[in-house]
Design an enzyme around this catalytic site. Structure first.
Site, PDB file in Angstrom:
ATOM      1  N   GLU B  96       0.906  -1.202  -0.018  1.00  0.00           N
ATOM      2  CA  GLU B  96      -0.072   0.060  -0.006  1.00  0.00           C
ATOM      3  C   GLU B  96       1.057   1.214  -0.111  1.00  0.00           C
ATOM      4  O   GLU B  96       1.708   1.222   0.589  1.00  0.00           O
ATOM      5  CB  GLU B  96      -0.919  -0.056   1.027  1.00  0.00           C
ATOM      6  CG  GLU B  96      -1.678   1.277   1.381  1.00  0.00           C
ATOM      7  CD  GLU B  96      -2.450   1.632   0.211  1.00  0.00           C
ATOM      8  OE1 GLU B  96      -3.315   0.654  -0.183  1.00  0.00           O
ATOM      9  OE2 GLU B  96      -2.331   2.965  -0.413  1.00  0.00           O
ATOM     10  N   ILE B  97       0.606   2.187  -0.917  1.00  0.00           N
ATOM     11  CA  ILE B  97       1.404   3.342  -1.097  1.00  0.00           C
ATOM     12  C   ILE B  97       0.989   4.472  -0.094  1.00  0.00           C
ATOM     13  O   ILE B  97       1.884   5.357   0.261  1.00  0.00           O
ATOM     14  CB  ILE B  97       1.325   3.962  -2.503  1.00  0.00           C
ATOM     15  CG1 ILE B  97       2.672   4.715  -2.863  1.00  0.00           C
ATOM     16  CG2 ILE B  97      -0.019   4.487  -2.601  1.00  0.00           C
ATOM     17  CD1 ILE B  97       2.678   5.123  -4.260  1.00  0.00           C
ATOM     18  N   LEU B 149      -7.225  -5.438  -6.552  1.00  0.00           N
ATOM     19  CA  LEU B 149      -8.896  -5.385  -6.176  1.00  0.00           C
ATOM     20  C   LEU B 149      -9.475  -3.963  -6.168  1.00  0.00           C
ATOM     21  O   LEU B 149      -8.646  -2.995  -5.150  1.00  0.00           O
ATOM     22  CB  LEU B 149      -9.422  -6.013  -4.931  1.00  0.00           C
ATOM     23  CG  LEU B 149      -8.793  -7.451  -4.852  1.00  0.00           C
ATOM     24  CD1 LEU B 149      -9.671  -7.847  -3.653  1.00  0.00           C
ATOM     25  CD2 LEU B 149      -9.082  -8.233  -6.121  1.00  0.00           C
ATOM     26  N   ASP B 152      -7.005   2.281  -8.441  1.00  0.00           N
ATOM     27  CA  ASP B 152      -7.481   3.550  -8.714  1.00  0.00           C
ATOM     28  C   ASP B 152      -7.707   3.327 -10.448  1.00  0.00           C
ATOM     29  O   ASP B 152      -6.727   3.038 -11.124  1.00  0.00           O
ATOM     30  CB  ASP B 152      -6.470   4.629  -8.501  1.00  0.00           C
ATOM     31  CG  ASP B 152      -6.293   4.550  -6.987  1.00  0.00           C
ATOM     32  OD1 ASP B 152      -7.124   4.287  -6.192  1.00  0.00           O
ATOM     33  OD2 ASP B 152      -5.086   4.931  -6.058  1.00  0.00           O
ATOM     34  N   THR B 227     -13.062  -6.897   0.814  1.00  0.00           N
ATOM     35  CA  THR B 227     -12.490  -5.603   0.894  1.00  0.00           C
ATOM     36  C   THR B 227     -13.666  -4.623   1.084  1.00  0.00           C
ATOM     37  O   THR B 227     -14.636  -4.722   0.884  1.00  0.00           O
ATOM     38  CB  THR B 227     -11.720  -5.068  -0.301  1.00  0.00           C
ATOM     39  OG1 THR B 227     -12.378  -4.651  -1.314  1.00  0.00           O
ATOM     40  CG2 THR B 227     -10.622  -6.381  -0.899  1.00  0.00           C
ATOM     41  N   GLU B 228     -12.902  -3.348   1.768  1.00  0.00           N
ATOM     42  CA  GLU B 228     -13.753  -2.291   2.076  1.00  0.00           C
ATOM     43  C   GLU B 228     -14.171  -1.848   0.788  1.00  0.00           C
ATOM     44  O   GLU B 228     -15.399  -1.261   0.793  1.00  0.00           O
ATOM     45  CB  GLU B 228     -12.838  -1.246   2.695  1.00  0.00           C
ATOM     46  CG  GLU B 228     -12.283  -1.639   4.062  1.00  0.00           C
ATOM     47  CD  GLU B 228     -11.459  -2.819   4.398  1.00  0.00           C
ATOM     48  OE1 GLU B 228     -10.899  -3.517   3.245  1.00  0.00           O
ATOM     49  OE2 GLU B 228     -11.432  -3.669   5.368  1.00  0.00           O
ATOM     50  N   GLU B 229     -13.612  -1.616  -0.254  1.00  0.00           N
ATOM     51  CA  GLU B 229     -14.149  -0.948  -1.646  1.00  0.00           C
ATOM     52  C   GLU B 229     -15.208  -1.911  -2.101  1.00  0.00           C
ATOM     53  O   GLU B 229     -16.108  -1.372  -2.664  1.00  0.00           O
ATOM     54  CB  GLU B 229     -12.754  -0.837  -2.568  1.00  0.00           C
ATOM     55  CG  GLU B 229     -12.980   0.118  -3.503  1.00  0.00           C
ATOM     56  CD  GLU B 229     -13.259   1.718  -2.982  1.00  0.00           C
ATOM     57  OE1 GLU B 229     -12.613   1.981  -1.914  1.00  0.00           O
ATOM     58  OE2 GLU B 229     -14.172   2.352  -3.831  1.00  0.00           O
TER      59      GLU B 229
END
Ligand SMILES: C[S@@+](CC[C@H](N)C(=O)[O-])C[C@H]1O[C@@H](n2cnc3c(N)ncnc32)[C@H](O)[C@@H]1O
Lengths: 440, 252
Positions: B96-97, B149, B152, B227-229
């Site tokens: 994760e960035i 998943l 962006d 996932t949250e998204e």
């Protein structure tokens, strides 16, 4: 969102200084030097300066040349740089057979061993390929289109090399990475199979070369870096075979030269920078010559292909001149190593197209300790006429060297080391971004 | 920073970190220079820091466990948490960035480890730019599953090169995946879904899984739910577009 924010590759526009480059025909039939946008060639067979012929829509180069090289046969010569043009020359007539337009500035070039494909890397890390099939015969001036072949994600590619057996293309970048890619049957369809990565450098990788011999036809890869090391790699496995630290404390003999040279040119104490700026394997097949950022001369390493080791051998100093080479070149056959120093577009300096060329000869390797000899100007092949052509003038004043060595340092540093912005500066840049301004 | 306020940043009843303390900018530019440590090579990655129970530091294991699953752009880490108990013997990492988001995942995992002794030892997270540094973390052919998943979308044409799935980046993913390894992608943006599928379809080292294989793959069900998204999209009744491909040997 975030468009103008520090996209790597876009931000080097401010660096205008370009180091002079040298390339030597594999059989030493000619020698080429690039200073800024100027390409100079001397024909050693005819013993005369060469006039280049370029009928393309955009003739010659209009901005700094960043890469030049001959192909393995010496029939082709390629030049490319900041004007986003890759020019392919036939060395028979020194006629530009193809002028390829690119989207971005070009930072490195390579020609496949069979002379059929020219590859070049742009400042966004994409390696492109053009096919030369058919061109050699009809010599038609074709405005070729390049196809993308592989990419390093948005990192400037500093060097491109085909392996001696032609199986791999190796690309190095300023994010410390060396990528080894399998050359496919048709490179125009892209090179998707990564053989390996050679990882271990802790700074930008500045230069690559292969060392090979009849006993070791696949050869080993040698890389030089801003981390002051030269490393030896097996490109099939990506394994690091040996590391040679330039100016390592264990090797007093050599740090002496580096330190002495540095304080002599700078007059001030600063961290000695032993960034390796160029390297090339020498005609004897066992030595590797290095240009080091603060060394007035060259450093020679010994490479033992069977033991797979690298070790420091000697330093060849250039006496009487402040010559820190910006580029090295050699021919396979003639036992000469050529070097150039020079710089273009140096502000407030009117000799900006001048360069200095020297050569070192490697005597036949009968006795083990045959010393390399720095040739005097009258001993160099081509003599005065060659120097006049390649240097731009027969005699070069010491001020040129001093300016060049200073400028070289800055250009190497800023070209290759990542910009480190402080947090405030980063915020400031964000606030002053043009895209944001337009929106509000 | 977070150490000081541990009591307030954790939810009292669940013991988990509260997401609102880890809010961050919605999107990061993956091209900008960032400053986080990156291992010089996969051998320099310290497994004992990430998986102290499963890969202890002072072990003389000749064949230590290596990471096999990578969740690229893992966001808040829901997929890792779900996969952890499903594949307890596999090591997994989220990449994760965004700093705060990766910190959140770190806290989330450590809280799960505390409340469930012996569990969640096989998952961890690193803050990194996956588009640049995947080869620094994994050896050739090391991974058996990679997840992308709800990445962006980067709509504008000129920003397509910022997409985590692109023809050139697939070369790197093919390098990192073992032959037979599987790449899972899903999005709620139709255009991106088509783009990802197209990139995979045109790549010589990937082939689509067959309908039947997809049905039998437990993991496929998690793509929309874990996932949250994914949950957000499901709540809003959004459509999703997935592409699941297998790494194959390059054609000769
Ligand atoms: C829309 S979110 C999806 C998160 C998660 N996969 C989910 O489904 O909930 C995309 C995530 O990818 C991360 N990301 C984007 N570019 C990245 C990169 N180059 N490397 C690592 N993470 C990245 C973003 O910070 C963000 O958290």
């Amino acid at each position: 969102m975030g468009d103008a924010q520090m996209e790597e590759g876009d931000n080097t526009r401010e660096i205008e200084v370009a180091p002079a480059l040298i390339a030597v025909d594999p059989a030493q039939r000619s020698v080429a030097v690039a200073v800024g946008s100027d390409l100079r060639v001397y024909d050693l067979i005819g013993d005369c300066p060469v006039s280049l012929v370029d009928d393309s829509a955009k003739p010659f180069h209009s901005d700094s040349i960043r890469a030049i090289r001959y192909d393995a046969s010496g029939k082709l010569f390629v030049s490319a740089g900041d004007d986003k043009l890759v020019k392919i020359w036939s060395t028979d007539s020194w006629f530009c057979i193809s002028s390829v337009c690119c989207e971005k500035r070009v930072s490195a070039v390579a020609v496949s061993n069979d002379g059929l494909f020219v590859c070049f890397a742009d400042k966004f890390g994409v390696v492109w390929v053009v096919s030369l099939k058919g061109d050699a015969e009809n010599q038609a001036l074709a405005d070729k289109k390049a196809a993308p072949m592989l990419a390093h994600y948005c990192s400037i590619i500093t060097s491109l090399e085909f392996s001696p057996d032609g199986r791999f293309i190796v690309s190095a970048d300023r994010d410390y990475k060396i990528r080894v890619t399998v050359v496919p049957k048709n490179p125009l369809d892209g090179a998707h199979e990564i053989q390996t990565f050679c990882l271990g450098h802790s700074e930008y990788v500045s230069c690559l070369d292969f060392i090979h011999s009849p006993d070791y036809p696949h050869g080993l890869l040698i890389s030089g870096s801003g981390d002051s090391t030269v490393r030896l790699w097996d490109v099939t496995l990506g394994s690091l075979l040996d590391t040679c630290e330039i100016g390592s404390k264990f090797d007093r003999r050599f740090t002496f030269f580096l330190k002495a040279e540095l304080s002599a040119t700078d007059g001030i104490e600063e961290d000695p920078c032993h960034a390796v700026t160029d390297l090339c394997t020498c005609p004897n097949g066992t030595s590797v010559a290095l240009a080091v950022q603060s060394l007035k001369g060259i450093m020679l390493l010994n490479c033992n292909l069977s033991a797979k080791t690298l070790s420091m051998a000697k330093v060849v100093l250039v006496e009487g001149e402040t010559l820190i080479p910006t580029s090295l070149g050699t021919s396979l056959s003639e036992g000469l190593l050529w070097m150039v120093t020079g710089i273009s577009k140096l502000q407030g300096f009117d000799h900006s197209s001048l360069a200095r060329v020297r050569a070192v000869s490697f005597p036949e390797d009968d006795g083990r300790d045959a010393e390399p000899v720095l040739l005097r100007d009258d001993e160099i092949p081509g003599g005065q006429k060659l120097l006049e052509r390649l240097q731009g003038s027969v005699s070069i004043g010491n001020d040129v060297f001093l300016a060049a060595s200073e400028a070289l340092k800055t250009s190497m540093r800023s070209l290759l080391i990542k910009k480190q912005y402080s947090d405030e500066k980063r915020e400031f840049r964000k606030r002053t971004r043009n895209d944001r301004k337009l929106k509000h | 920073m977070i150490e000081k306020e541990t009591t307030s940043t954790f939810n009292k009843s669940t013991g988990l970190p509260r997401k609102r303390f880890y809010r961050a900018r919605a999107h990061s530019n993956p091209l900008s220079d960032s400053h986080f440590p990156v291992p010089l090579s996969p051998s320099q990655f310290d497994y004992s820091l990430h998986y102290p129970q499963l890969v202890p530091a002072a072990s003389d294991d000749d064949n230590p466990k290596r990471i096999q699953f990578a969740d690229i752009g893992c966001g808040f880490g829901g997929l890792l948490v779900a996969l952890s108990t499903l594949f307890p013997d596999k090591l997994m990492i989220g990449m994760e960035i965004r700093d705060k988001v990766s910190e959140y995942v770190k806290e989330r995992i450590s809280a799960l480890r505390t409340t469930n002794p012996g569990q969640y030892q096989n998952i961890s997270v690193v803050r990194t730019n996956s588009m640049k540094y995947i080869p620094n973390y994994f050896e050739k052919g090391q991974l058996t599953k990679m997840f992308f998943l709800f990445p962006d979308p980067h709509f504008k044409e000129k920003n397509h090169r910022r997409r985590v799935i692109s023809p050139h980046l697939l070369d790197e993913y093919a390098y990192t995946l073992a032959v037979g390894g599987i790449i899972y992608t899903i999005t709620d943006v139709e255009e991106l879904g088509e783009w990802m599928k197209g990139c995979l379809e045109n790549h010589p080292m990937f082939e689509a899984l067959m309908e039947e294989e997809l049905e039998n793959d437990l993991v496929v069900k998690l793509l929309t739910s874990a996932t949250e998204e994914g949950q957000k999209v499901a709540r809003n009744g959004g459509q999703t577009f997935q592409a699941v491909y297998r790494r194959i040997a390059p054609p000769l």
